[in-house]
Write an enzyme that holds these catalytic residues in place. Structure first.
Site, PDB file in Angstrom:
ATOM      1  N   ASP A  33      -6.009  -0.604 -48.666  1.00  0.00           N
ATOM      2  CA  ASP A  33      -5.157  -1.741 -48.450  1.00  0.00           C
ATOM      3  C   ASP A  33      -4.066  -1.157 -47.604  1.00  0.00           C
ATOM      4  O   ASP A  33      -3.473   0.174 -47.761  1.00  0.00           O
ATOM      5  CB  ASP A  33      -4.413  -2.262 -49.862  1.00  0.00           C
ATOM      6  CG  ASP A  33      -3.959  -3.545 -49.816  1.00  0.00           C
ATOM      7  OD1 ASP A  33      -4.311  -4.444 -50.298  1.00  0.00           O
ATOM      8  OD2 ASP A  33      -2.929  -3.692 -48.895  1.00  0.00           O
ATOM      9  N   LEU A  35      -0.697  -2.654 -47.525  1.00  0.00           N
ATOM     10  CA  LEU A  35       0.422  -2.775 -48.215  1.00  0.00           C
ATOM     11  C   LEU A  35       1.118  -4.065 -47.346  1.00  0.00           C
ATOM     12  O   LEU A  35       2.245  -4.099 -47.455  1.00  0.00           O
ATOM     13  CB  LEU A  35       1.089  -1.901 -48.587  1.00  0.00           C
ATOM     14  CG  LEU A  35       0.354  -0.872 -49.429  1.00  0.00           C
ATOM     15  CD1 LEU A  35       1.192   0.208 -49.905  1.00  0.00           C
ATOM     16  CD2 LEU A  35      -0.310  -1.758 -50.808  1.00  0.00           C
ATOM     17  N   LEU A  81     -11.660  -8.479 -49.133  1.00  0.00           N
ATOM     18  CA  LEU A  81     -10.763  -9.290 -49.586  1.00  0.00           C
ATOM     19  C   LEU A  81      -9.447  -9.312 -48.377  1.00  0.00           C
ATOM     20  O   LEU A  81      -8.629 -10.121 -48.183  1.00  0.00           O
ATOM     21  CB  LEU A  81      -9.880  -9.190 -50.694  1.00  0.00           C
ATOM     22  CG  LEU A  81     -10.834  -9.316 -52.077  1.00  0.00           C
ATOM     23  CD1 LEU A  81     -10.094  -9.120 -53.237  1.00  0.00           C
ATOM     24  CD2 LEU A  81     -11.450 -10.685 -52.080  1.00  0.00           C
ATOM     25  N   ALA A  82      -9.476  -8.103 -47.862  1.00  0.00           N
ATOM     26  CA  ALA A  82      -8.274  -7.858 -46.819  1.00  0.00           C
ATOM     27  C   ALA A  82      -8.189  -8.835 -45.829  1.00  0.00           C
ATOM     28  O   ALA A  82      -9.370  -9.171 -45.071  1.00  0.00           O
ATOM     29  CB  ALA A  82      -8.262  -6.486 -46.280  1.00  0.00           C
ATOM     30  N   TYR A 151      -7.480 -19.452 -38.344  1.00  0.00           N
ATOM     31  CA  TYR A 151      -7.874 -18.663 -39.733  1.00  0.00           C
ATOM     32  C   TYR A 151      -9.194 -19.033 -40.116  1.00  0.00           C
ATOM     33  O   TYR A 151     -10.127 -18.174 -40.365  1.00  0.00           O
ATOM     34  CB  TYR A 151      -6.663 -19.078 -40.917  1.00  0.00           C
ATOM     35  CG  TYR A 151      -6.971 -18.642 -42.199  1.00  0.00           C
ATOM     36  CD1 TYR A 151      -7.288 -17.072 -42.457  1.00  0.00           C
ATOM     37  CD2 TYR A 151      -7.404 -19.560 -43.098  1.00  0.00           C
ATOM     38  CE1 TYR A 151      -7.333 -16.808 -43.831  1.00  0.00           C
ATOM     39  CE2 TYR A 151      -7.493 -19.063 -44.535  1.00  0.00           C
ATOM     40  CZ  TYR A 151      -7.558 -17.756 -44.662  1.00  0.00           C
ATOM     41  OH  TYR A 151      -7.874 -17.461 -46.004  1.00  0.00           O
TER      42      TYR A 151
END
Ligand SMILES: NC(=O)c1ccc[n+]([C@@H]2O[C@H](COP(=O)([O-])OP(=O)(O)OC[C@H]3O[C@@H](n4cnc5c(N)ncnc54)[C@H](O)[C@@H]3O)[C@@H](O)[C@H]2O)c1
Length: 323
Positions: A33, A35, A81-82, A151
């Site tokens: 991740d 962050l 999922l990122a 998206y």
């Protein structure tokens, strides 16, 4: 201990709940991740449950060396999922969306195929469908995809890459099309953020804002149910794209009233602001296919899920606090 599972975006809202479930099941988990919207605080519960099984890697999926990491860790599967999970931001910055959501996903797939990962499980969104005719609700997976945001478009393109990687490189996949996910730790911006926004308004005693007249509907699915679908996809659902949803439409105005009722707080009228052009007016997904192939169903009633979110925000009146 079972071989590791690598979770991209594991410090985010859905990812952090998934990591907890994997740790509880005895998996070692590698979280990748950057962050950008996630946080280490989101992983505190998971750390408490299985500190030695959790490995955090601050890495960007677009330009980080994922192949080196996967080569070293040899995960049995990657749960991807990122993403930049923000429709409005994608409309302001299509290139940024393309980079994080399409190029980033391709980097994940490339690293997986070159390091012998056997399966990638991908989180995608109802945005891949675009607006459909009301007669097609709840939406089935085989409807023609006409994404109406960048998206949705980039998430949809990844589905094509997953298919080609499976056909050409033997990399198995399952893609989960998530409805509007809600639960503790959700940020305000993401797709299902309306529950988080209302909960925060109730907790702070300020009026919530409703965009449009509140008649638009959403298919609200609790995060634990979504996590359960990812978990089941480790062993099932190969080569499939599956809706993960309740199939139930809830209007935003009803949601707003319900949350006050469940919280046991005095009702405050919302502030209404002008509708956003192009906003989808009705949304629900048909998840029967996930029932057949993953033996999955949405187990959390809306009232129970909302109660948990309100409790997390400190918005439940003492007398009605859940145990
Ligand atoms: N929340 C929903 O209702 C919903 C609905 C449909 C699909 N999804 C999808 O589920 C996934 C998780 O969503 P979420 O709601 O938990 O969002 P989130 O923003 O909380 O989680 C995304 C995580 O990815 C990380 N990230 C973003 N870009 C990155 C990059 N380039 N490299 C490494 N890490 C990066 C963020 O820091 C964050 O921790 C996303 O792919 C999203 O598109 C979410």
């Amino acid at each position: 201990m079972a071989p590791p599972v690598l979770v991209t975006g594991g410090a985010g809202f859905i990812g952090s709940h998934l990591v907890e479930r994997l740790i509880d099941a005895g998996y070692e988990v590698d979280v990748v991740d950057n962050l950008s919207t996630g946080s280490l605080a989101n992983l505190r519960v998971a750390r408490g449950r299985g500190n030695r099984g959790l490995h955090f890697h601050k890495l960007d999926i677009v330009d980080g060396d994922l192949a080196a990491l996967m080569g070293r860790r040899q995960p049995m599967a990657v749960i991807h999922l990122a993403a930049r999970a923000d429709v409005r931001e994608s409309m302001l910055d299509p290139l940024g969306d393309l980079s994080a959501n399409l190029v980033g996903s391709l980097r994940v797939l490339e690293a997986a195929r070159h390091t012998g990962v056997s399966k990638v499980i991908f989180a995608t969104s109802a945005g891949v469908y675009g607006a459909v005719d009301a007669s097609e609700l709840p939406i089935r997976e085989d409807v023609v995809h006409v994404p109406d945001s960048f998206y949705g478009l980039s998430k949809d393109a990844v589905l094509g890459y997953l298919r080609l990687y499976r056909d050409n490189f033997d990399l198995e996949y399952t893609a989960l099309i998530l409805a509007n996910v809600y639960g503790p730790r959700q940020g305000m911006l993401g797709e299902g953020g309306v529950v988080a926004k209302f909960a925060q308004a109730i907790a702070s005693g300020s009026p919530a804002t409703i965009i449009g007249d509140g008649s638009q509907t959403r298919d609200l699915i609790y995060v634990d149910d979504v996590v359960d679908a990812f978990y089941r996809s480790l062993e099932q659902g190969g080569g499939l794209t599956l809706n993960i949803a309740t199939g139930i439409e809830t209007s935003i105005a009803t949601l707003h009233k319900e949350m006050y009722r469940i919280a046991g707080c005095d009702y405050r009228d919302p502030r209404y602001v002008e509708a956003v052009p192009g906003e989808i007016m009705r949304s629900s997904l048909d998840a029967r296919r996930a029932g057949w192939y993953l033996r999955w169903h949405a187990a959390t009633p809306l009232e129970r899920g909302l109660e948990k979110v309100l409790d997390w925000y400190g918005a439940l009146r003492r007398s009605s606090q859940i145990r």
